[in-house]
Design a protein around this motif. Structure first.
Motif, mmCIF file in Angstrom:
data_model
loop_
_atom_site.group_PDB
_atom_site.id
_atom_site.type_symbol
_atom_site.label_atom_id
_atom_site.label_comp_id
_atom_site.label_asym_id
_atom_site.label_seq_id
_atom_site.Cartn_x
_atom_site.Cartn_y
_atom_site.Cartn_z
ATOM 1 N N MET A 84 0.482 -1.399 0.018
ATOM 2 C CA MET A 84 -0.032 0.112 -0.272
ATOM 3 C C MET A 84 0.912 1.396 0.216
ATOM 4 N N ILE A 85 1.205 1.678 -1.118
ATOM 5 C CA ILE A 85 2.072 2.849 -1.197
ATOM 6 C C ILE A 85 1.691 4.182 -0.979
ATOM 7 N N ASP A 86 2.604 5.074 -0.120
ATOM 8 C CA ASP A 86 2.194 6.387 0.187
ATOM 9 C C ASP A 86 2.352 7.089 -1.803
ATOM 10 N N LEU A 87 3.670 7.309 -1.312
ATOM 11 C CA LEU A 87 4.725 8.054 -2.845
ATOM 12 C C LEU A 87 4.444 7.210 -3.866
ATOM 13 N N PRO A 88 4.720 8.290 -5.427
ATOM 14 C CA PRO A 88 4.431 8.097 -6.305
ATOM 15 C C PRO A 88 4.901 6.440 -6.821
ATOM 16 N N HIS A 89 4.271 5.923 -8.422
ATOM 17 C CA HIS A 89 4.281 5.298 -8.596
ATOM 18 C C HIS A 89 3.692 4.184 -9.583
ATOM 19 N N GLU A 90 4.510 5.169 -10.551
ATOM 20 C CA GLU A 90 3.837 5.150 -12.224
ATOM 21 C C GLU A 90 4.454 3.965 -12.640
ATOM 22 N N GLY A 182 19.656 0.124 -2.717
ATOM 23 C CA GLY A 182 18.651 0.659 -2.392
ATOM 24 C C GLY A 182 17.922 1.690 -1.186
ATOM 25 N N THR A 183 16.770 2.186 -1.885
ATOM 26 C CA THR A 183 16.625 3.247 -1.331
ATOM 27 C C THR A 183 15.576 2.605 0.510
ATOM 28 N N PHE A 184 15.403 3.396 0.648
ATOM 29 C CA PHE A 184 14.174 2.809 1.519
ATOM 30 C C PHE A 184 13.289 4.045 2.171
ATOM 31 N N THR A 185 12.456 3.771 1.539
ATOM 32 C CA THR A 185 11.150 4.702 2.208
ATOM 33 C C THR A 185 10.164 4.351 3.139
ATOM 34 N N PRO A 186 9.984 5.068 3.925
ATOM 35 C CA PRO A 186 9.108 4.561 5.189
ATOM 36 C C PRO A 186 7.713 4.784 5.440
ATOM 37 N N GLY A 187 6.624 5.178 4.814
ATOM 38 C CA GLY A 187 5.703 5.109 4.332
ATOM 39 C C GLY A 187 4.680 4.426 3.912
ATOM 40 N N THR A 188 5.146 3.030 3.161
ATOM 41 C CA THR A 188 4.112 2.394 2.700
ATOM 42 C C THR A 188 3.978 1.020 3.859
ATOM 43 N N VAL A 189 2.669 0.723 3.532
ATOM 44 C CA VAL A 189 2.209 -0.386 4.528
ATOM 45 C C VAL A 189 2.186 -1.902 3.693
ATOM 46 N N MET A 190 2.653 -2.556 4.639
ATOM 47 C CA MET A 190 2.733 -4.312 4.050
ATOM 48 C C MET A 190 1.698 -4.985 3.830
ATOM 49 N N ALA A 191 0.383 -5.195 3.690
ATOM 50 C CA ALA A 191 -0.862 -5.697 4.263
ATOM 51 C C ALA A 191 -0.465 -7.317 3.575
ATOM 52 N N GLN A 192 -0.819 -8.608 4.474
ATOM 53 C CA GLN A 192 -1.443 -9.455 3.836
ATOM 54 C C GLN A 192 -2.665 -9.316 2.770
ATOM 55 N N PRO A 193 -2.429 -9.345 1.093
ATOM 56 C CA PRO A 193 -4.241 -8.689 0.647
ATOM 57 C C PRO A 193 -5.619 -9.343 0.913
ATOM 58 N N ALA A 194 -4.927 -10.419 1.221
ATOM 59 C CA ALA A 194 -6.053 -11.835 1.574
ATOM 60 C C ALA A 194 -7.008 -11.739 2.425
ATOM 61 N N GLY A 195 -5.730 -11.241 3.460
ATOM 62 C CA GLY A 195 -5.933 -10.863 5.293
ATOM 63 C C GLY A 195 -6.958 -9.949 5.804
ATOM 64 N N PHE A 196 -6.453 -9.240 5.039
ATOM 65 C CA PHE A 196 -7.017 -7.694 5.082
ATOM 66 C C PHE A 196 -7.990 -7.506 4.450
ATOM 67 N N ILE A 197 -8.220 -8.360 3.307
ATOM 68 C CA ILE A 197 -9.093 -7.929 2.433
ATOM 69 C C ILE A 197 -10.966 -8.178 3.611
ATOM 70 N N ARG A 198 -10.460 -10.259 3.648
ATOM 71 C CA ARG A 198 -11.290 -10.736 4.276
ATOM 72 C C ARG A 198 -11.761 -10.633 5.911
ATOM 73 N N THR A 381 -4.286 -1.962 -3.985
ATOM 74 C CA THR A 381 -4.942 -1.468 -2.660
ATOM 75 C C THR A 381 -5.043 -0.329 -2.526
ATOM 76 N N VAL A 382 -3.628 0.349 -2.932
ATOM 77 C CA VAL A 382 -4.032 2.035 -2.555
ATOM 78 C C VAL A 382 -5.550 2.960 -3.084
ATOM 79 N N LYS A 383 -4.934 3.073 -4.662
ATOM 80 C CA LYS A 383 -6.362 3.565 -5.424
ATOM 81 C C LYS A 383 -7.423 3.059 -4.767
ATOM 82 N N GLY A 384 -7.610 1.498 -4.988
ATOM 83 C CA GLY A 384 -8.839 1.210 -4.964
ATOM 84 C C GLY A 384 -9.539 1.215 -3.549
ATOM 85 N N THR A 385 -9.165 1.635 -2.751
ATOM 86 C CA THR A 385 -9.030 2.122 -1.104
ATOM 87 C C THR A 385 -9.518 3.772 -1.437
#
Length: 440
Positions: A84-90, A182-198, A381-385
């Motif tokens: 679930m990414i907060d930053l630009p992701h084109e 690499g580059t680390f950015t702190p704002g992304t959420v890591m979801a278990q997508p099926a678990g979260f949506i269920r 995940t993020v745009k759908g929400t």
């Protein structure tokens, strides 16, 4: 009255690893007979359940019904990488970013969606499936490293926090020396997508009626909208469509939506000795320096590899296609984790993405009291929400300012003629994936 007959309904297969590792769900409630509601939502993914939750907040006394063609979490919502990414992701760009003003607005909107999901995770006890872990951009080549430095320069211009990682840092996190930086950015959420949506569906069940295994086969719009399924129908004055690419299956946005599949494989549980051999941290998520490269996640004793995009205008994939692309995952996995060459993949799956040529969403009121929120351009995940919660605000008529921002975005542009798409889309995907090189 307008009639929209579905030319196809979702039929995702095989099971995703995210869904398979969860406990079995309770028995599905299938729509049978006629159900009267104030709102009917078609699609129980990130957008549909965000819309349902937001409606339950705005009009708590209204009857809200949701129908889904499959089990909640089985389809596209449970088949993504869970970032679930907060930053630009084109996805179509060299280094994910766009213009400064556009990216600043996208960050604001993405973070609004993340906070909406965070409040749901807290409300329904879904924190194990929703972790604010940040993400890593990993580079395996000098070209990838240059792309990351350009990305970091862009982040400086946006006044966004990040941390540059060298090869030693990357090995300390991932356990492999495959990555040179690499580059680390702190704002992304890591979801278990099926678990979260269920879990979200389960939490909403007390105030929202959710019907599963009930594909919408016919939609009639008019003074009262009617959604027909194989065994029943829902009648309501307000209709919200959150079926992403399947908007086109009902005749909406025809020749404007680009149907792409991407694929993932999940290892069997790694043994204690394999985990010791790997080293590194037990939980992390990495997206490649090149957008067409391999996304990697480690979740405890399993690793997920996701790469390869295919053009599937039929909106389906096959077991053969999933298996064939799985061999690419094996090569990518073995290149990164040679110490784990004996670790086999337990699950392989494909997932449907909906894109537009101009990276625009399908959002707004398309007929009287008929609303759409879809075409998330690979960021479901993020745009759908985001678009799910905002379409509820639009339909109710609140003064939420982000609704105006969403409405200012362009509509999906018309695709090229079919013969050109049939040749050009696969060729374009081949070219950009070839560009990824070792990042793939």
């Amino acid at each position: 009255m307008s009639v929209h007959k579905a030319v196809r309904t979702p039929a995702d297969m095989p099971v995703s690893g995210w869904y398979a590792v969860l406990p079995p769900p309770p028995k599905a409630q299938v729509l049978r007979g006629r159900y009267m509601a104030d709102w009917v939502i078609v699609g129980a993914g990130f957008a549909g359940l965000a819309a349902a939750r937001r409606l339950s907040q705005l009009v708590p006394n209204d009857r809200i019904a949701v129908v889904d063609a499959q089990r909640v979490g089985w389809g596209a919502a449970g088949r993504n990488s869970g970032f679930m990414i907060d930053l630009p992701h084109e996805l179509g760009g060299e280094n994910y970013g766009g213009s400064r003003d556009h990216d600043l607005k996208q960050i604001q909107m993405n973070r609004a969606a993340i906070e909406f999901s965070a409040s749901a995770a807290e409300e329904f006890g879904l924190e194990p499936y929703f972790v604010r872990a940040g993400k890593i951009h990993g580079a395996a080549t000098d070209h990838g490293l240059r792309s990351l430095r350009e990305f970091e320069s862009h982040l400086v211009g946006l006044a966004e926090d990040f941390r540059s990682l060298d090869a030693a840092d990357m090995k300390g996190i991932t356990g492999t020396d495959f990555f040179i930086g690499g580059t680390f950015t702190p704002g992304t959420v890591m979801a278990q997508p099926a678990g979260f949506i269920r879990g979200l569906a389960g939490g909403l069940a007390e105030r929202v009626k959710i019907f599963e295994n009930s594909p919408a086969t016919l939609i009639e719009t008019g003074a009262e909208h009617r959604v027909q399924t194989p065994e029943g129908e829902i009648v309501a004055p307000r209709l919200i469509l959150t079926v992403n690419g399947h908007l086109e299956s009902f005749g909406f946005f025809k020749r404007r939506l680009l149907h792409i599949f991407t694929y993932a494989s999940m290892t069997r549980p790694l043994s204690n000795s394999e985990q010791a051999s790997l080293g590194g941290e037990r939980h992390w998520g990495l997206i490649p320096a090149d957008p067409m490269g391999s996304t990697i996640r480690r979740i405890g004793d399993r690793i997920v590899v996701r790469n390869t995009f295919t053009y599937n205008p039929s909106m389906t994939t096959s077991e053969g296609q999933v298996e064939k692309i799985g061999h690419k995952h094996d090569r990518s996995f073995n290149a990164r984790f040679p110490m784990l060459n004996g670790a086999g993949m337990e699950y392989r799956w494909g997932g449907h993405l909906c894109l537009s040529l101009n990276s625009a969403p399908a959002f707004g009121e398309i007929e009287d009291r008929v609303y759409v929120a879809g075409c998330c351009n690979g960021l479901g995940t993020v745009k759908g929400t985001l678009y799910g919660m905002l379409i509820a605000d639009l339909a109710v008529g609140t003064e939420e300012p982000l609704v105006a921002d969403a409405l200012r975005e362009p509509s999906p542009s018309t695709l090229y003629p079919k013969p050109l798409m049939a040749v050009g889309a696969p060729l374009r995907l081949w070219a950009v994936q070839r560009r990824a090189g070792r990042e793939l």
